[in-house]
Structure formats: structure tokens, C-alpha cells
Design a protein around this motif. Sequence first.
Motif, PDB file in Angstrom:
ATOM      1  N   ARG A 151      -0.220  63.569  24.015  1.00 43.38           N
ATOM      2  CA  ARG A 151      -1.440  64.232  24.491  1.00 43.38           C
ATOM      3  C   ARG A 151      -1.953  65.227  23.447  1.00 43.38           C
ATOM      4  O   ARG A 151      -3.166  65.417  23.300  1.00 43.38           O
ATOM      5  N   HIS A 152      -1.025  65.861  22.727  1.00 40.01           N
ATOM      6  CA  HIS A 152      -1.425  66.773  21.655  1.00 40.01           C
ATOM      7  C   HIS A 152      -2.172  66.011  20.556  1.00 40.01           C
ATOM      8  O   HIS A 152      -3.148  66.516  19.983  1.00 40.01           O
ATOM      9  N   LYS A 153      -1.716  64.800  20.274  1.00 42.89           N
ATOM     10  CA  LYS A 153      -2.401  63.963  19.290  1.00 42.89           C
ATOM     11  C   LYS A 153      -3.810  63.619  19.771  1.00 42.89           C
ATOM     12  O   LYS A 153      -4.751  63.551  18.968  1.00 42.89           O
ATOM     13  N   ASP A 154      -3.976  63.411  21.081  1.00 46.65           N
ATOM     14  CA  ASP A 154      -5.307  63.140  21.629  1.00 46.65           C
ATOM     15  C   ASP A 154      -6.243  64.331  21.397  1.00 46.65           C
ATOM     16  O   ASP A 154      -7.439  64.148  21.121  1.00 46.65           O
ATOM     17  N   VAL A 155      -5.694  65.549  21.521  1.00 50.24           N
ATOM     18  CA  VAL A 155      -6.514  66.738  21.276  1.00 50.24           C
ATOM     19  C   VAL A 155      -6.955  66.783  19.819  1.00 50.24           C
ATOM     20  O   VAL A 155      -8.119  67.064  19.513  1.00 50.24           O
ATOM     21  N   ILE A 156      -6.023  66.501  18.897  1.00 47.90           N
ATOM     22  CA  ILE A 156      -6.363  66.518  17.464  1.00 47.90           C
ATOM     23  C   ILE A 156      -7.438  65.476  17.165  1.00 47.90           C
ATOM     24  O   ILE A 156      -8.411  65.754  16.438  1.00 47.90           O
ATOM     25  N   LYS A 157      -7.290  64.282  17.729  1.00 44.16           N
ATOM     26  CA  LYS A 157      -8.284  63.232  17.511  1.00 44.16           C
ATOM     27  C   LYS A 157      -9.641  63.637  18.069  1.00 44.16           C
ATOM     28  O   LYS A 157     -10.691  63.426  17.436  1.00 44.16           O
ATOM     29  N   GLY A 158      -9.651  64.231  19.247  1.00 37.61           N
ATOM     30  CA  GLY A 158     -10.910  64.680  19.837  1.00 37.61           C
ATOM     31  C   GLY A 158     -11.564  65.778  19.026  1.00 37.61           C
ATOM     32  O   GLY A 158     -12.798  65.804  18.886  1.00 37.61           O
ATOM     33  N   MET A 159     -10.745  66.679  18.457  1.00 35.61           N
ATOM     34  CA  MET A 159     -11.301  67.739  17.615  1.00 35.61           C
ATOM     35  C   MET A 159     -11.937  67.173  16.349  1.00 35.61           C
ATOM     36  O   MET A 159     -12.993  67.641  15.906  1.00 35.61           O
ATOM     37  N   ASP A 160     -11.295  66.167  15.758  1.00 40.79           N
ATOM     38  CA  ASP A 160     -11.868  65.538  14.560  1.00 40.79           C
ATOM     39  C   ASP A 160     -13.206  64.882  14.878  1.00 40.79           C
ATOM     40  O   ASP A 160     -14.169  64.976  14.095  1.00 40.79           O
ATOM     41  N   GLU A 161     -13.287  64.208  16.013  1.00 39.82           N
ATOM     42  CA  GLU A 161     -14.550  63.573  16.399  1.00 39.82           C
ATOM     43  C   GLU A 161     -15.648  64.616  16.632  1.00 39.82           C
ATOM     44  O   GLU A 161     -16.807  64.413  16.241  1.00 39.82           O
ATOM     45  N   LEU A 162     -15.280  65.730  17.251  1.00 40.28           N
ATOM     46  CA  LEU A 162     -16.271  66.778  17.481  1.00 40.28           C
ATOM     47  C   LEU A 162     -16.751  67.398  16.167  1.00 40.28           C
ATOM     48  O   LEU A 162     -17.928  67.739  16.025  1.00 40.28           O
ATOM     49  N   SER A 163     -15.827  67.553  15.217  1.00 39.21           N
ATOM     50  CA  SER A 163     -16.216  68.113  13.914  1.00 39.21           C
ATOM     51  C   SER A 163     -17.264  67.232  13.248  1.00 39.21           C
ATOM     52  O   SER A 163     -18.234  67.733  12.656  1.00 39.21           O
ATOM     53  N   GLN A 164     -17.079  65.922  13.334  1.00 41.98           N
ATOM     54  CA  GLN A 164     -18.048  65.008  12.734  1.00 41.98           C
ATOM     55  C   GLN A 164     -19.398  65.098  13.439  1.00 41.98           C
ATOM     56  O   GLN A 164     -20.452  65.014  12.798  1.00 41.98           O
ATOM     57  N   ARG A 165     -19.381  65.283  14.744  1.00 41.85           N
ATOM     58  CA  ARG A 165     -20.639  65.386  15.481  1.00 41.85           C
ATOM     59  C   ARG A 165     -21.342  66.715  15.207  1.00 41.85           C
ATOM     60  O   ARG A 165     -22.577  66.772  15.104  1.00 41.85           O
ATOM     61  N   ILE A 166     -20.566  67.795  15.100  1.00 43.18           N
ATOM     62  CA  ILE A 166     -21.182  69.113  14.919  1.00 43.18           C
ATOM     63  C   ILE A 166     -21.733  69.285  13.511  1.00 43.18           C
ATOM     64  O   ILE A 166     -22.854  69.776  13.311  1.00 43.18           O
ATOM     65  N   LEU A 246      -4.951  74.906  16.850  1.00 51.35           N
ATOM     66  CA  LEU A 246      -6.082  74.178  17.421  1.00 51.35           C
ATOM     67  C   LEU A 246      -6.961  75.090  18.260  1.00 51.35           C
ATOM     68  O   LEU A 246      -8.180  74.909  18.316  1.00 51.35           O
ATOM     69  N   ASN A 247      -6.351  76.067  18.916  1.00 51.12           N
ATOM     70  CA  ASN A 247      -7.141  77.008  19.698  1.00 51.12           C
ATOM     71  C   ASN A 247      -8.093  77.795  18.793  1.00 51.12           C
ATOM     72  O   ASN A 247      -9.264  78.027  19.152  1.00 51.12           O
ATOM     73  N   ASN A 248      -7.612  78.189  17.614  1.00 50.35           N
ATOM     74  CA  ASN A 248      -8.494  78.871  16.657  1.00 50.35           C
ATOM     75  C   ASN A 248      -9.608  77.941  16.174  1.00 50.35           C
ATOM     76  O   ASN A 248     -10.764  78.371  16.013  1.00 50.35           O
ATOM     77  N   GLN A 249      -9.268  76.662  15.944  1.00 43.41           N
ATOM     78  CA  GLN A 249     -10.281  75.705  15.528  1.00 43.41           C
ATOM     79  C   GLN A 249     -11.330  75.498  16.616  1.00 43.41           C
ATOM     80  O   GLN A 249     -12.531  75.366  16.322  1.00 43.41           O
ATOM     81  N   MET A 250     -10.888  75.476  17.866  1.00 44.92           N
ATOM     82  CA  MET A 250     -11.837  75.316  18.974  1.00 44.92           C
ATOM     83  C   MET A 250     -12.780  76.511  19.061  1.00 44.92           C
ATOM     84  O   MET A 250     -13.980  76.350  19.321  1.00 44.92           O
ATOM     85  N   THR A 251     -12.236  77.707  18.843  1.00 43.24           N
ATOM     86  CA  THR A 251     -13.092  78.895  18.844  1.00 43.24           C
ATOM     87  C   THR A 251     -14.140  78.803  17.736  1.00 43.24           C
ATOM     88  O   THR A 251     -15.321  79.129  17.941  1.00 43.24           O
ATOM     89  N   PHE A 252     -13.713  78.342  16.561  1.00 43.88           N
ATOM     90  CA  PHE A 252     -14.655  78.178  15.440  1.00 43.88           C
ATOM     91  C   PHE A 252     -15.721  77.134  15.775  1.00 43.88           C
ATOM     92  O   PHE A 252     -16.919  77.355  15.531  1.00 43.88           O
ATOM     93  N   GLN A 253     -15.304  75.999  16.344  1.00 40.86           N
ATOM     94  CA  GLN A 253     -16.271  74.961  16.680  1.00 40.86           C
ATOM     95  C   GLN A 253     -17.230  75.433  17.778  1.00 40.86           C
ATOM     96  O   GLN A 253     -18.420  75.099  17.765  1.00 40.86           O
ATOM     97  N   LEU A 254     -16.704  76.195  18.733  1.00 34.99           N
ATOM     98  CA  LEU A 254     -17.570  76.720  19.787  1.00 34.99           C
ATOM     99  C   LEU A 254     -18.617  77.664  19.212  1.00 34.99           C
ATOM    100  O   LEU A 254     -19.811  77.555  19.532  1.00 34.99           O
TER     101      LEU A 254
END
Length: 329
Positions: A151-166, A246-254
Motif C-alpha cells: 500500500r505504501h508503494k501505491d502511495v508513492i506511485k500516486g504521488m508520482d502521477e500527481l507530480s506529472q499532472r501538477i 511522503l507527508n512533506n512531499q504532499m504538503t509541497f504538492q498541496l
Amino acid sequence: MIRVFHLPAGAGGKIAETQIDATHNVPDEPVWIDLVNPTEEEERNLPQNLNIALPRQDEIWRNHALNRMYTRDGISYMTAAMLCDVESGTPRTSPVTFILTPEFLITIRRIDPTSFLHFSENLLLHPRRFPTSADVMEGLLEEVITRVAVRHKDVIKGMDELSQRIFNEQAFDSRHGDPSILMRGVLKRLGYLADLNAKINESVHSLERLLTYFRDDHNHGKDELNRDANRLIKDCKSLADQSGFLNNQMTFQLETSLGMINVEQNLIAKIFSVVALIFLPPSLVAGYFGMNFKSMPEFELSWGQPFAIVLMLLFAVVPYLWFKRKRWL
């Protein structure tokens, strides 16, 4: 439902699985007793068959909230937060109780994670790998942590996809859809991943505490189990560290997503401001020539109307060309 994994007589060391209810006794030589969504009758009658005190549901929640683990009469009672297998919707965790006796393991749960199914299949196929109840618990926890890592790997994959979209150059290209609607989808997906990452963090910290108690306070007397427990504790710490990153990365993406939305809104507001400024001088001219005073000489001139129209066009075109030169449009 009560699932009992036991060693039948004359089976040559093979483990069999039997499902029983509250009216049946536990088969001889149990290895693992798994209570899945137990009824009150099953919780009440099973201790009579085993002569073991099972914690009630309110006690399980209290032990989970207080992180309370204890050993009584040679039996260890431990609780950990398990991540539910929710592919969509809101991620959640649920407490699972582990009761470790010298002869067998008891688990009490109200969720059905795939890790329990995978371990039960492994236990039936390779019974010699789990000669003691402590080995059974260590193998089950390893499967649980492996599932959390997936499930942690799913979070990493989802974060990568969001980075490409943002950070895509065409993120605000209207040809690919309304930018506001697209970024709204990004924020919803980011919220789901942040919630899932938080539940993973909660679960790995809970499992780390359980494994530390299992290693330090349960005297199983096997160096190999200690090494395996240390390895699983290290895995939990690694997952916790990555979860914090990843929590820090999510804050940055937000913050980036909200910033880009503000930029888009500012661009729209700037366009309206510039357009209003372009039409302001022509409006002034139209307002002047629209005044109904008797002494205005322009009313008597034959070229008064063309002059006013040319003047308004001139006042509109000149600011537009100036803004284009300054790249404000």
C-alpha cells in the motif's frame, strides 16, 4: 466465524483448517485460532473450551487507544492497528488482538485483510516453517508488514502521477479541459493519498510497538526469532521514515497546487482588469458626447459622429497595443 488451524492426528505434521461455531469445541493440537467478526456467543463460549480469558470488544479498543500490552499467566496479549483493504473510499484502520500462548496463537479481528488470507495459505502449504506459536505470529506479522509496504508503494506511485499532472507544462491548457476542474481532481486525489499515508504511518508505528514487546517481553528463547523480529522492526522504521518524507512531499504538492490555482485566478482577474481599462477611455468619450447640453458645438457639426467613433477606436487600440508590447496580454 472461527477458523482453527490444527495438527490432526496421523496427518504427518500437515496442518488442516476447520471452521467451527460457538457450539463446537476447538480441535486438538491447535496452531492458530482466528476469530473473524466473532459473535458475543463465540467470544463467550470459546474461552470455556480453551480456558483462556478473551478481551471484550471495549477492552480491545481501550488497549489499542492506550497502547496497552501485557502478559498474564504466561499468555501475552497484544494489539495493533491494521490497515483495511479499501481500494476506494476512505482508508481506515482497525485494532487486531494477538493472544500468544506457548502452544498456539489466537487473533481477534473485525476486518479481512488479504495478509491473513495469504498467510493462512502459506501456513497450510509450508507447516514446517512454523513449528511454534511464536513462529506463527512472526510469520503473520511479516505478511502484514509486506502488505503495508504494498500500500505504501501505491502511495508513492500516486504521488508520482500527481507530480506529472501538477508540473506538466500543459496543466492549465484549456484544450485539455477546464483547469479549475482538473486541479480540483488533483486536490481530491491528493487528499485520499494523504489520508492513506497517515493510516499507513499509524499502522507501522503500532506494529513496531507490538514487535518490540514481542521481542523483549515474550520469552520464546530462539535467537532466530529475535533476529526476525529485529528485521521486522527495522522494516517498520523504514516505512515510517518514508511515510514522513511522503507527508512533506504532499504538503509541497498541496501548496504548489493551491499556488497554481491562485496564479490561474490572478491571470483571469488581470485579463478582466486590462479589458476594463481598454474600454475605459472610449466609455469616457461616449459619456462626454452623450451629454445633452444646448451649447455643445459638436452637435451642429456634420463630422461630429465619425470623429467620436474614430476617437473611441483610437483610445481602445492604443492601450491594447501598449499592453501587448508590455506582454500583459
